[in-house]
Design an enzyme around this catalytic site. Sequence first.
Site, PDB file in Angstrom:
ATOM      1  N   THR A  24       1.000  -1.013  -0.127  1.00 54.14           N
ATOM      2  CA  THR A  24       0.123  -0.013  -0.007  1.00 54.14           C
ATOM      3  C   THR A  24       0.815   1.212   0.136  1.00 54.14           C
ATOM      4  OG1 THR A  24      -0.103   0.328   2.342  1.00 54.14           O
ATOM      5  CG2 THR A  24      -1.513  -1.224   1.546  1.00 54.14           C
ATOM      6  N   ASP A  25       0.168   2.348  -0.407  1.00 58.19           N
ATOM      7  CA  ASP A  25       0.959   3.507  -0.208  1.00 58.19           C
ATOM      8  C   ASP A  25       0.763   3.991   1.455  1.00 58.19           C
ATOM      9  OD1 ASP A  25       2.268   6.161  -0.382  1.00 58.19           O
ATOM     10  OD2 ASP A  25       1.031   6.658  -2.220  1.00 58.19           O
ATOM     11  N   TYR A  26       1.513   5.068   1.919  1.00 58.81           N
ATOM     12  CA  TYR A  26       1.523   5.384   3.323  1.00 58.81           C
ATOM     13  C   TYR A  26       0.181   5.420   4.037  1.00 58.81           C
ATOM     14  CZ  TYR A  26       4.317   7.474   7.061  1.00 58.81           C
ATOM     15  OH  TYR A  26       4.979   7.517   8.389  1.00 58.81           O
ATOM     16  N   ALA A  27      -0.041   4.274   4.700  1.00 62.37           N
ATOM     17  CA  ALA A  27      -1.329   4.429   5.519  1.00 62.37           C
ATOM     18  C   ALA A  27      -2.278   4.484   4.968  1.00 62.37           C
ATOM     19  CB  ALA A  27      -1.000   5.262   6.968  1.00 62.37           C
ATOM     20  N   SER A  28      -2.550   3.910   3.572  1.00 66.67           N
ATOM     21  CA  SER A  28      -3.661   4.224   3.010  1.00 66.67           C
ATOM     22  C   SER A  28      -4.757   3.349   3.224  1.00 66.67           C
ATOM     23  CB  SER A  28      -3.341   3.650   1.264  1.00 66.67           C
ATOM     24  OG  SER A  28      -3.120   2.596   0.842  1.00 66.67           O
TER      25      SER A  28
END
Length: 771
Positions: free
Chosen positions: A292-296
């Site tokens: 995932t992207d940052y904390a998505s």
Amino acid sequence: MTLRRTTLICLACCQISAAAMAANTPAEEKAEMDRFVTELMSRMTLEEKLGQLNQQPSDEIATGPVVNSNASKLAAEGKLSSIFNIMDVEKIHALQKIAVEKSRLGIPILFGMDVIHGYHTIFPLPLGLSCTWDMEAVRQAAHIAAVEAAANGVAWTFSPMVDIALDSRWGRQAEGAGEDPYLGSLVAEAMVRGYQGDLFNPDGTEAGIMACVKHFALYGAAEAGLDYNTVDMSHLRMYNQYFPPYKAAVEAGAGSVMSSFNIVDGIPATANRWLLTEVLREQWGFKGMVVTDYASIHEMTSHGLGSLKDNAARALLAGTDMDMCANGFIGTLKQSLDEGKVAMEDIDRACRRVLETKYRLRLFKDPYRFGSKKEAASVTYCKEHRETARRITAESFVLLKNGTDGHPVLPLEMKGTIALIGPMIDTRTDITGSWSMPQDATKYSTLREGFKRALADKAQLLCTQGCNLTDNPKTQQAVAKGHNCEPIPFVDSRQAMMEAVEIARKADVVICAMGECAWMNGEGTSRSRLEMYPPQRRLLEALRQTGKPIVLLNFAGRGTVLTWESENVDAIMNVWYGSECADALCDVLFGKVSPSGRLTVSMPRSTGQEPLYYNRLPTGRPVPDGTKDYRVWSPNYLDAVQGPLYPFGYGLTYSTFSYSDIQLSSRTMNADGSITASIVVKNTGGREATEVVQLYIHDIAASISRPVKELKDFRRITLKAGESRNVEFHITADKLKFYNYNLDYVLESGEFDIMIGPNSRDVKKTSITVE
């Protein structure tokens, strides 16, 4: 005793892995990997499997909200699969030692970093690299970044970003290759090959790190150019305009893919099964790992999809394998498993992909294979890398204007008095541009230092800052610190301008280094106005009153509005940053190198034209670009000339070129045939220079509306003064195909316009027929 037993198990794993490395065929290698991973997973607890889905950030470099991951404790407990943005190889190996020797199964950690356009040797922003139109240069830049990062312990980079970006208001346009899917696909492939080299070849010896293709998908289409904003488009547009660079990167062998923040068809990409499974894996055959992207996963709650627990389950079922720092997988999937919302096979599938990735990276064989203090000292920011970066940086600059009425200002002579003015002349952290987190700015030259070194005693150099970046001191200073940049001093505007005008009057030529500093582009830096910031414009206006020739160095990470500047300064060069930027600029400005960069974004006349791009669909009431007079009942603005100020593909050099008419080997072809289109290009100027000859095609009558023109090929050629060359393009079915209404990739019969020229606007034109 327990520790010793764990170590022996790990060594046994290594021996199995070593056997796999000696396998002779891909099928045998895959079979060995399957056996190894299956055996390892048979000994893993649920908690350990979930640990392999957990990635955490370090607290050294912030690329999002700071998270205290307590990495050492998690590593010892087998709950940390990956960590990113640790700088020091000794720290990396120390944490790896905990994972390998203190956790029950000794599974190594995968260390990643945002190595976007260099490690310590920083290249131009990816947008600038794309402006070279030189795929070997792009590959070399990525390879050097990989060599330095690998020597410093990094195994994985979150790059390349291959999002098509049509709206220059979006700050992350800086991180991609611009607006064109064909060129973007070539850049994506070159970057993947450069980063990875023969990394996944068991017999490979070339240094490399794993690439991560991002942001899958459509992140560059955020509405209003506002970062993290809504995306909504048809599948037809996805396949024809936005998907090609992602697909090219996957086909180039990228080991991982990152999901995007935005929604796709109303569902966040991180939980979109159609996107992550049906398109990425089933249609394109991707075999690697999705992170995932940052904390998505956490942000899906803000999208309106429910709790972290529910969204973690959705992401897993969609095809996400690793959770970047949201703690959704490790914190909630056990409960979802107990509730029957996910199955053990879903967790096993994601865990297997992560373990296979570590296996293919040969981390089980040698957990410390990435990182060597001795190697790092030898290759990091070494002379060879710096020389390559200097050459490639010089290739990236785009000369937009050079004098008027046939009287060029550039190149400059090294004589007399030269004034160097502007807020970018004395900064080290900003000279490299955004996304330069691994940099060591103490090593880099400022523009003032580079110009002094180049000029030596040949000319007098007068320097001053002249103005502020913005009129807001908090923005100029506090925001800079938040982006790990040393703030450019906030000066007294009136006094600074007086000093600048005074030295300009003493000079023979004025060079102004202005535009965006590093933190003004990149993630989270959307702009509502793309014109020059007010204090910088005011300084230009004052300097213009001196009557001295002005050369504007426009530092930017996106397309900007230079309409006033194009009318009021003598020369404009777009500059895309880099650790060797100072020396590279001197090479070009003083004529050692002739500029050869070409735009990969359309430069608007005003912000209100955005999103602006050359390969638009035609309308029923077309108005040609360049039309100055308003046309009633037509798609044009009341207050602007139609089209861009500087079109896609545009760029000047220190010579001139002429183009003959296009010659065709035939005017008709069938589906299996080909046509050669050729054109004679002549250097009509007085010095050697490089031209980028570009081929565009338009499908005149198709089953769906097709763009007014599309880049389909190009040649980057260097000609001596007076030299001519016949440039050939081979037109085959692949250059004419597209996805139709049913998303079938087809070639349709009919007539096609063939256009060749130095940019997307100034082209020679003919036509062919496909039978």
